[in-house]
Design a protein around this motif. Structure first.
Motif, PDB file in Angstrom:
ATOM      1  N   ARG A  79     -14.757 -11.286 -20.958  1.00  9.06           N
ATOM      2  CA  ARG A  79     -15.858 -10.465 -21.478  1.00  9.06           C
ATOM      3  C   ARG A  79     -15.820  -9.063 -20.872  1.00  9.06           C
ATOM      4  N   GLU A  80     -15.646  -8.985 -19.541  1.00  9.86           N
ATOM      5  CA  GLU A  80     -15.592  -7.690 -18.867  1.00  9.86           C
ATOM      6  C   GLU A  80     -14.375  -6.886 -19.311  1.00  9.86           C
ATOM      7  N   MET A  81     -13.281  -7.579 -19.607  1.00  6.84           N
ATOM      8  CA  MET A  81     -12.081  -6.888 -20.097  1.00  6.84           C
ATOM      9  C   MET A  81     -12.355  -6.243 -21.456  1.00  6.84           C
ATOM     10  N   HIS A  82     -13.013  -6.976 -22.343  1.00  5.73           N
ATOM     11  CA  HIS A  82     -13.318  -6.439 -23.667  1.00  5.73           C
ATOM     12  C   HIS A  82     -14.291  -5.261 -23.590  1.00  5.73           C
ATOM     13  N   LEU A  83     -15.229  -5.318 -22.657  1.00  7.93           N
ATOM     14  CA  LEU A  83     -16.244  -4.272 -22.552  1.00  7.93           C
ATOM     15  C   LEU A  83     -15.781  -3.059 -21.751  1.00  7.93           C
ATOM     16  N   HIS A  84     -14.888  -3.276 -20.763  1.00  7.57           N
ATOM     17  CA  HIS A  84     -14.555  -2.185 -19.841  1.00  7.57           C
ATOM     18  C   HIS A  84     -13.060  -1.924 -19.672  1.00  7.57           C
ATOM     19  N   SER A 108     -21.050 -17.531  -1.648  1.00 13.81           N
ATOM     20  CA  SER A 108     -21.919 -18.705  -1.801  1.00 13.81           C
ATOM     21  C   SER A 108     -23.393 -18.391  -1.541  1.00 13.81           C
ATOM     22  N   LYS A 109     -23.672 -17.426  -0.657  1.00 19.20           N
ATOM     23  CA  LYS A 109     -25.065 -17.103  -0.331  1.00 19.20           C
ATOM     24  C   LYS A 109     -25.597 -15.880  -1.070  1.00 19.20           C
ATOM     25  N   SER A 110     -24.708 -14.975  -1.472  1.00 18.08           N
ATOM     26  CA  SER A 110     -25.158 -13.709  -2.068  1.00 18.08           C
ATOM     27  C   SER A 110     -24.570 -13.450  -3.452  1.00 18.08           C
ATOM     28  N   ASN A 111     -23.745 -14.367  -3.948  1.00 13.04           N
ATOM     29  CA  ASN A 111     -23.098 -14.219  -5.260  1.00 13.04           C
ATOM     30  C   ASN A 111     -22.262 -12.947  -5.370  1.00 13.04           C
ATOM     31  N   ASN A 112     -21.819 -12.422  -4.234  1.00 17.20           N
ATOM     32  CA  ASN A 112     -20.947 -11.246  -4.221  1.00 17.20           C
ATOM     33  C   ASN A 112     -19.506 -11.745  -4.143  1.00 17.20           C
ATOM     34  N   HIS A 113     -18.797 -11.703  -5.274  1.00 13.56           N
ATOM     35  CA  HIS A 113     -17.452 -12.272  -5.353  1.00 13.56           C
ATOM     36  C   HIS A 113     -16.348 -11.249  -5.141  1.00 13.56           C
ATOM     37  N   PHE A 114     -16.701  -9.969  -4.979  1.00 17.74           N
ATOM     38  CA  PHE A 114     -15.663  -8.942  -4.880  1.00 17.74           C
ATOM     39  C   PHE A 114     -15.778  -8.099  -3.611  1.00 17.74           C
ATOM     40  N   GLY A 115     -16.625  -8.522  -2.705  1.00 22.11           N
ATOM     41  CA  GLY A 115     -16.741  -7.809  -1.433  1.00 22.11           C
ATOM     42  C   GLY A 115     -17.216  -6.390  -1.575  1.00 22.11           C
ATOM     43  N   ILE A 116     -18.016  -6.112  -2.613  1.00 14.99           N
ATOM     44  CA  ILE A 116     -18.487  -4.745  -2.833  1.00 14.99           C
ATOM     45  C   ILE A 116     -19.623  -4.421  -1.866  1.00 14.99           C
ATOM     46  N   ARG A 139     -23.689  -5.888  -1.177  1.00 16.50           N
ATOM     47  CA  ARG A 139     -24.610  -6.098  -2.282  1.00 16.50           C
ATOM     48  C   ARG A 139     -24.873  -7.595  -2.486  1.00 16.50           C
ATOM     49  N   LYS A 140     -26.103  -7.895  -2.866  1.00 19.32           N
ATOM     50  CA  LYS A 140     -26.506  -9.279  -3.123  1.00 19.32           C
ATOM     51  C   LYS A 140     -26.988  -9.389  -4.559  1.00 19.32           C
ATOM     52  N   TYR A 141     -26.547 -10.440  -5.269  1.00 19.08           N
ATOM     53  CA  TYR A 141     -26.882 -10.605  -6.667  1.00 19.08           C
ATOM     54  C   TYR A 141     -27.600 -11.935  -6.918  1.00 19.08           C
ATOM     55  N   LYS A 142     -28.371 -11.949  -7.996  1.00 21.68           N
ATOM     56  CA  LYS A 142     -29.040 -13.192  -8.398  1.00 21.68           C
ATOM     57  C   LYS A 142     -28.074 -14.120  -9.126  1.00 21.68           C
ATOM     58  N   TYR A 143     -27.173 -13.515  -9.907  1.00 21.79           N
ATOM     59  CA  TYR A 143     -26.209 -14.284 -10.688  1.00 21.79           C
ATOM     60  C   TYR A 143     -24.786 -13.868 -10.356  1.00 21.79           C
ATOM     61  N   SER A 147     -22.311  -9.995 -10.459  1.00 20.12           N
ATOM     62  CA  SER A 147     -21.262  -9.520  -9.559  1.00 20.12           C
ATOM     63  C   SER A 147     -20.043  -9.063 -10.361  1.00 20.12           C
ATOM     64  N   PHE A 148     -19.686  -9.841 -11.390  1.00 22.06           N
ATOM     65  CA  PHE A 148     -18.553  -9.469 -12.246  1.00 22.06           C
ATOM     66  C   PHE A 148     -18.844  -8.153 -12.976  1.00 22.06           C
ATOM     67  N   LYS A 149     -20.057  -8.033 -13.491  1.00 22.28           N
ATOM     68  CA  LYS A 149     -20.443  -6.814 -14.208  1.00 22.28           C
ATOM     69  C   LYS A 149     -20.413  -5.612 -13.269  1.00 22.28           C
ATOM     70  N   ASP A 150     -20.937  -5.783 -12.059  1.00 23.53           N
ATOM     71  CA  ASP A 150     -20.981  -4.681 -11.105  1.00 23.53           C
ATOM     72  C   ASP A 150     -19.581  -4.277 -10.669  1.00 23.53           C
ATOM     73  N   HIS A 151     -18.684  -5.251 -10.603  1.00 18.70           N
ATOM     74  CA  HIS A 151     -17.290  -4.965 -10.287  1.00 18.70           C
ATOM     75  C   HIS A 151     -16.690  -4.035 -11.338  1.00 18.70           C
ATOM     76  N   SER A 152     -16.990  -4.294 -12.603  1.00 15.88           N
ATOM     77  CA  SER A 152     -16.500  -3.438 -13.686  1.00 15.88           C
ATOM     78  C   SER A 152     -17.072  -2.027 -13.578  1.00 15.88           C
ATOM     79  N   LEU A 153     -18.382  -1.942 -13.340  1.00 22.17           N
ATOM     80  CA  LEU A 153     -19.024  -0.637 -13.226  1.00 22.17           C
ATOM     81  C   LEU A 153     -18.520   0.126 -12.000  1.00 22.17           C
ATOM     82  N   PHE A 154     -18.248  -0.614 -10.945  1.00 17.87           N
ATOM     83  CA  PHE A 154     -17.734  -0.010  -9.716  1.00 17.87           C
ATOM     84  C   PHE A 154     -16.414   0.715  -9.987  1.00 17.87           C
TER      85      PHE A 154
END
Length: 276
Positions: A79-84, A108-116, A139-143, A147-154
């Motif tokens: 999805r992120e590839m198609h959008l960004h 596991s605690k903050s849903n941050n999968h990319f170390g941003i 950064r800490k995320y609810k979902y 994190s995936f979306k923020d990685h793209s925007l980053f």
């Protein structure tokens, strides 16, 4: 004697005036923008189960946690590839590497999968971990999808990564080396690690999945804040300037910079901008 009495009266009067003229000091409240996160629900069918089944049938022994991670998040990466225009293979490989296949404490605690890390423009929730330095802000995320979306925007909103978007979405090797060159990671072996994950788990297969008219929508979860305003996005094309985009969508350049957290007028091809 009369002089003494007069002086005493004046002194008492001065004290009473001082007491009555005290000002009430109001505490200042800092208003911060509340990040609204939405859980991604409509995703393309990337045949993740079939992909994992083929890998498991092979002779190469692969990490079960990584297989599960890929199966779970491949559709979000596509999805992120198609959008960004960021290769799904790169996003997945970074997620596997940075989050320990979703098992790191930060993931596991903050849903941050990319170390941003937080950086100065982050206004969402924060958590502190030891990394290059002690007690760094992340950064800490609810979902996880946030994190995936923020990685793209980053990647799309920082000019040091702009050259990556001149590479084809299927050229994962250039992307892996380019991320290291742009300073995403300090480890000199970072590109090799990403490439190995991509090739071991055949993540490059996901880079060839076409959007084929599939429309993406963002759904606000029940109970979340919703500002009831439709947000529009525009992908920067060759020849675009902030001024031309502002005229196109009838907003000011200053407003465009504000809603996209831009510090200057520099934009890059394939950069995704909010247009109100």
């Amino acid at each position: 004697m009369k002089v003494k009495i007069l002086l005493c009266c004046l002194f008492i009067l001065m004290l009473s005036n001082c007491g009555s003229s005290k000002k009430t000091v109001k505490s200042k409240t800092k208003t911060t923008h509340k990040e609204i996160e939405s859980k991604v629900e409509n995703l393309p069918d990337v045949h993740g189960d079939e992909h994992i089944d083929k890998l498991e049938e092979g002779s190469k022994r692969l990490n079960e946690n990584s297989l599960e991670y890929i199966k779970k998040y491949a559709a979000i990466a596509v999805r992120e590839m198609h959008l960004h225009s960021i290769p799904a293979s790169i996003t997945l490989a970074q997620g596997v590497l940075e989050s320990g296949s979703g098992r790191s404490e930060l993931a596991s605690k903050s849903n941050n999968h990319f170390g941003i890390k937080c950086h100065t423009d982050w206004q969402g929730k924060r958590v502190y971990h030891d990394d290059d330095e002690k007690g760094e802000c992340f950064r800490k995320y609810k979902y996880v999808s946030s994190s995936f979306k923020d990685h793209s925007l980053f990647l799309t909103q920082r000019k040091r990564y702009a050259f990556l978007f001149t590479y084809r979405v299927t050229d994962y090797k250039k992307w892996a080396k380019g991320l290291r060159k742009a300073g995403y990671a300090t480890d000199p072996r970072y590109p090799a690690k990403l490439i190995r994950i991509i090739e071991d788990y055949k993540l490059h297969d996901f880079d060839r999945i076409k959007q084929d008219g599939f429309k993406y929508e963002s759904n606000i979860e029940e109970g979340e804040e919703d500002n009831n305003e439709e947000v529009h996005f525009y992908t920067v094309k060759k020849g675009d300037t902030l001024y031309s985009i502002a005229r196109k969508f009838k907003v000011s350049v200053a407003r465009l910079k504000q809603i996209n957290n831009l510090r200057d007028n520099i934009i890059n091809i394939n950069q995704v901008l909010k247009t109100e």
